[in-house]
Design a protein around this motif. Sequence first.
Motif, PDB file in Angstrom:
ATOM      1  N   THR A 187       0.841  -1.201   0.000  1.00  0.00           N
ATOM      2  CA  THR A 187       0.000   0.000   0.000  1.00  0.00           C
ATOM      3  C   THR A 187       0.875   1.250   0.000  1.00  0.00           C
ATOM      4  N   GLY A 188       1.682   1.385  -1.068  1.00  0.00           N
ATOM      5  CA  GLY A 188       2.462   2.610  -1.261  1.00  0.00           C
ATOM      6  C   GLY A 188       3.822   2.634  -0.603  1.00  0.00           C
ATOM      7  N   THR A 189       4.363   1.470  -0.208  1.00  0.00           N
ATOM      8  CA  THR A 189       5.715   1.459   0.366  1.00  0.00           C
ATOM      9  C   THR A 189       6.723   1.600  -0.777  1.00  0.00           C
ATOM     10  N   ILE A 190       7.598   2.610  -0.654  1.00  0.00           N
ATOM     11  CA  ILE A 190       8.588   2.836  -1.712  1.00  0.00           C
ATOM     12  C   ILE A 190       9.887   2.144  -1.296  1.00  0.00           C
ATOM     13  N   LEU A 191      10.339   1.204  -2.132  1.00  0.00           N
ATOM     14  CA  LEU A 191      11.547   0.441  -1.794  1.00  0.00           C
ATOM     15  C   LEU A 191      12.625   0.669  -2.837  1.00  0.00           C
ATOM     16  N   GLN A 192      13.870   0.819  -2.354  1.00  0.00           N
ATOM     17  CA  GLN A 192      14.994   0.789  -3.280  1.00  0.00           C
ATOM     18  C   GLN A 192      15.556  -0.628  -3.212  1.00  0.00           C
ATOM     19  N   ALA A 193      15.664  -1.290  -4.372  1.00  0.00           N
ATOM     20  CA  ALA A 193      16.134  -2.679  -4.387  1.00  0.00           C
ATOM     21  C   ALA A 193      17.495  -2.748  -5.062  1.00  0.00           C
ATOM     22  N   SER A 194      18.495  -3.365  -4.378  1.00  0.00           N
ATOM     23  CA  SER A 194      19.813  -3.600  -4.996  1.00  0.00           C
ATOM     24  C   SER A 194      19.901  -5.096  -5.260  1.00  0.00           C
ATOM     25  N   VAL A 195      19.880  -5.471  -6.539  1.00  0.00           N
ATOM     26  CA  VAL A 195      19.939  -6.884  -6.901  1.00  0.00           C
ATOM     27  C   VAL A 195      21.389  -7.216  -7.256  1.00  0.00           C
ATOM     28  N   THR A 196      22.012  -8.099  -6.461  1.00  0.00           N
ATOM     29  CA  THR A 196      23.441  -8.393  -6.622  1.00  0.00           C
ATOM     30  C   THR A 196      23.646  -9.863  -6.978  1.00  0.00           C
ATOM     31  N   PRO A 197      24.508 -10.143  -7.987  1.00  0.00           N
ATOM     32  CA  PRO A 197      24.760 -11.549  -8.319  1.00  0.00           C
ATOM     33  C   PRO A 197      25.650 -12.224  -7.273  1.00  0.00           C
ATOM     34  N   VAL A 198      25.439 -13.539  -7.075  1.00  0.00           N
ATOM     35  CA  VAL A 198      26.306 -14.321  -6.179  1.00  0.00           C
ATOM     36  C   VAL A 198      26.935 -15.407  -7.040  1.00  0.00           C
ATOM     37  N   THR A 199      28.281 -15.488  -7.016  1.00  0.00           N
ATOM     38  CA  THR A 199      28.959 -16.461  -7.874  1.00  0.00           C
ATOM     39  C   THR A 199      29.435 -17.658  -7.060  1.00  0.00           C
ATOM     40  N   ASN A 200      29.531 -18.822  -7.730  1.00  0.00           N
ATOM     41  CA  ASN A 200      30.049 -20.009  -7.039  1.00  0.00           C
ATOM     42  C   ASN A 200      31.571 -20.083  -7.199  1.00  0.00           C
ATOM     43  N   VAL A 201      32.201 -21.184  -6.740  1.00  0.00           N
ATOM     44  CA  VAL A 201      33.672 -21.262  -6.756  1.00  0.00           C
ATOM     45  C   VAL A 201      34.237 -21.193  -8.170  1.00  0.00           C
ATOM     46  N   SER A 202      33.442 -21.642  -9.160  1.00  0.00           N
ATOM     47  CA  SER A 202      33.973 -21.554 -10.526  1.00  0.00           C
ATOM     48  C   SER A 202      33.619 -20.228 -11.194  1.00  0.00           C
ATOM     49  N   GLY A 203      33.149 -19.287 -10.417  1.00  0.00           N
ATOM     50  CA  GLY A 203      32.932 -17.939 -10.935  1.00  0.00           C
ATOM     51  C   GLY A 203      31.627 -17.772 -11.708  1.00  0.00           C
ATOM     52  N   GLU A 204      30.732 -18.793 -11.669  1.00  0.00           N
ATOM     53  CA  GLU A 204      29.456 -18.651 -12.383  1.00  0.00           C
ATOM     54  C   GLU A 204      28.399 -18.082 -11.436  1.00  0.00           C
ATOM     55  N   VAL A 205      27.507 -17.267 -12.013  1.00  0.00           N
ATOM     56  CA  VAL A 205      26.418 -16.712 -11.195  1.00  0.00           C
ATOM     57  C   VAL A 205      25.427 -17.832 -10.908  1.00  0.00           C
ATOM     58  N   ASP A 206      25.250 -18.179  -9.626  1.00  0.00           N
ATOM     59  CA  ASP A 206      24.291 -19.255  -9.361  1.00  0.00           C
ATOM     60  C   ASP A 206      23.181 -18.844  -8.408  1.00  0.00           C
ATOM     61  N   SER A 207      23.173 -17.580  -7.983  1.00  0.00           N
ATOM     62  CA  SER A 207      22.031 -17.065  -7.215  1.00  0.00           C
ATOM     63  C   SER A 207      22.126 -15.535  -7.182  1.00  0.00           C
ATOM     64  N   ALA A 208      21.134 -14.927  -6.572  1.00  0.00           N
ATOM     65  CA  ALA A 208      21.129 -13.461  -6.474  1.00  0.00           C
ATOM     66  C   ALA A 208      20.585 -13.068  -5.110  1.00  0.00           C
ATOM     67  N   VAL A 209      21.066 -11.914  -4.622  1.00  0.00           N
ATOM     68  CA  VAL A 209      20.580 -11.406  -3.333  1.00  0.00           C
ATOM     69  C   VAL A 209      19.977 -10.027  -3.588  1.00  0.00           C
ATOM     70  N   ILE A 210      18.794  -9.794  -3.029  1.00  0.00           N
ATOM     71  CA  ILE A 210      18.205  -8.451  -3.143  1.00  0.00           C
ATOM     72  C   ILE A 210      18.180  -7.833  -1.749  1.00  0.00           C
ATOM     73  N   VAL A 211      18.735  -6.626  -1.631  1.00  0.00           N
ATOM     74  CA  VAL A 211      18.652  -5.893  -0.360  1.00  0.00           C
ATOM     75  C   VAL A 211      17.729  -4.700  -0.604  1.00  0.00           C
ATOM     76  N   PHE A 212      16.713  -4.568   0.257  1.00  0.00           N
ATOM     77  CA  PHE A 212      15.700  -3.517   0.085  1.00  0.00           C
ATOM     78  C   PHE A 212      15.882  -2.431   1.152  1.00  0.00           C
ATOM     79  N   HIS A 213      15.842  -1.176   0.716  1.00  0.00           N
ATOM     80  CA  HIS A 213      15.853  -0.045   1.664  1.00  0.00           C
ATOM     81  C   HIS A 213      14.496   0.630   1.544  1.00  0.00           C
TER      82      HIS A 213
END
Length: 444
Positions: A187-213
């Motif tokens: 109901t009108g909450t304004i969020l800033q979302a930072s979507v960041t890639p998470v890489t595994n040991v071989s350097g491939e992106v295998d998940s993502a983290v979103i931090v909301f302010h």
Amino acid sequence: MTFRIHSRLIAWNLLVVSVVSFILAFFLSPSQLALVILVAASLTFTFSYGVRVLISRPLHHVSVVSRELAAGHLEHRLPITGDEEIAALGTSLNTMAQTLNAKIQQLSDGKQQLELILEAMGQGVMVLDRDGRITLTNSAILKALGTDRDLVRKTPLEAFRRPELENAVRAVLAGKPTQVLETTVGTGTILQASVTPVTNVSGEVDSAVIVFHDLTDIRRTDRMRRDFVANVSHEFKTPLTSIRGYTETLLSGAKDDPGIALDFLRTIERNAQQLEALVSDLLTLAKLEAEVPATREHFDLQSVIEEQIAARKNSILALDIQVTVECPVIQIHADRSRLSTALSNLINNAINYNKSGGQVRLSAEVQNGTMSIAVTDSGNGIPSEELPRIFERFYRVDKARARDSGGTGLGLSIVKHAIESQGGTISVSSKLGSGSTFTIRLPV
Ligand code: ADP
């Protein structure tokens, strides 16, 4: 292996006894043969009992405890009995269970700590797997979304209904760097979302983290500041335009007509006074909003009320207002200056929005450590639908009348700040055509 050897020994034993009994049957009498079979059977029984006590029972324990450990009950331990090999097996099993238990405890402590940190964070956090499905959320994001649903396995689109967030997650999982975006949810909450890639040991992106302010308050304050500047500019513009217009007219010849000149000068003076009142109210409001703590002192409430009425003697006489005060002599402990400011504005309004020949009544009392002062007038009253807004800055019910009476539209917001900054409340009740009552309640 030990069990197999001992089992074979029993089998061999039984076989030898049977063969020997069969051969002896040709040479011995039946009673002698019976004795031999009895002795052989007793020996076999004793032997198998020994095998059972020394090998089968400890091995059975090993098997039971192994099953318990496999089921995750790592607190189970083997009693160290039986022959040397079985005792060694029991000790190894116990050591393994102990080490496993310690490792699992360590992991679960780490996980618990991580969960506590996530929960303690003011920011919302969400983890997504490589398919863009939510695997973890903390309560801050659920609160921002205003939900207690389990969002695990949902996509951001299903959880937020915001395609821009879904697109950002897809982009990050496809190899794009961190994406920052602003989105409005619930109901009108304004969020800033930072979507960041998470890489595994071989350097491939295998998940993502979103931090909301949560930016709702910051954006609201921004909007209020912008509105305030626009309102102040508008409030200044009206009298300034008037002053400029009349001055120009005077300069371009009207000054030579004493009658017109006097009239114009009076209008200029009124507008200048309006500007002065506006600046003064803005300064008062700024001081109250500076969050300087209230300075409490002991004083007589009646004297403050009398002072405020005396200061308005001229307008009371001009409008023929009848003022009555019902206030016992009470010493109170409060911020005198802020209470005077609040009363000054309420009494002003009670006079300005009254009828000529009307009444203003001030009644005060202290009950259970709370002082209440009611300012009642016999004016036109305020429509009930306007009541919730009259404490807003620059809000006026009857705009023309408010300006004519020299009002700035800031009086009641000053009252609200002056009282609430001391832990008090201000309330209003009004009846159209009969008048209004403003009541201050203050812990004293
Ligand atoms: P102003 O400086 O214009 O009086 P206030 O903030 O004090 O501003 O009041 C806001 C508005 O509420 C006023 O413009 C007026 O329309 C209404 N109001 C306030 N007090 C009274 C009252 N006692 N009787 C009727 N209307 C009132």
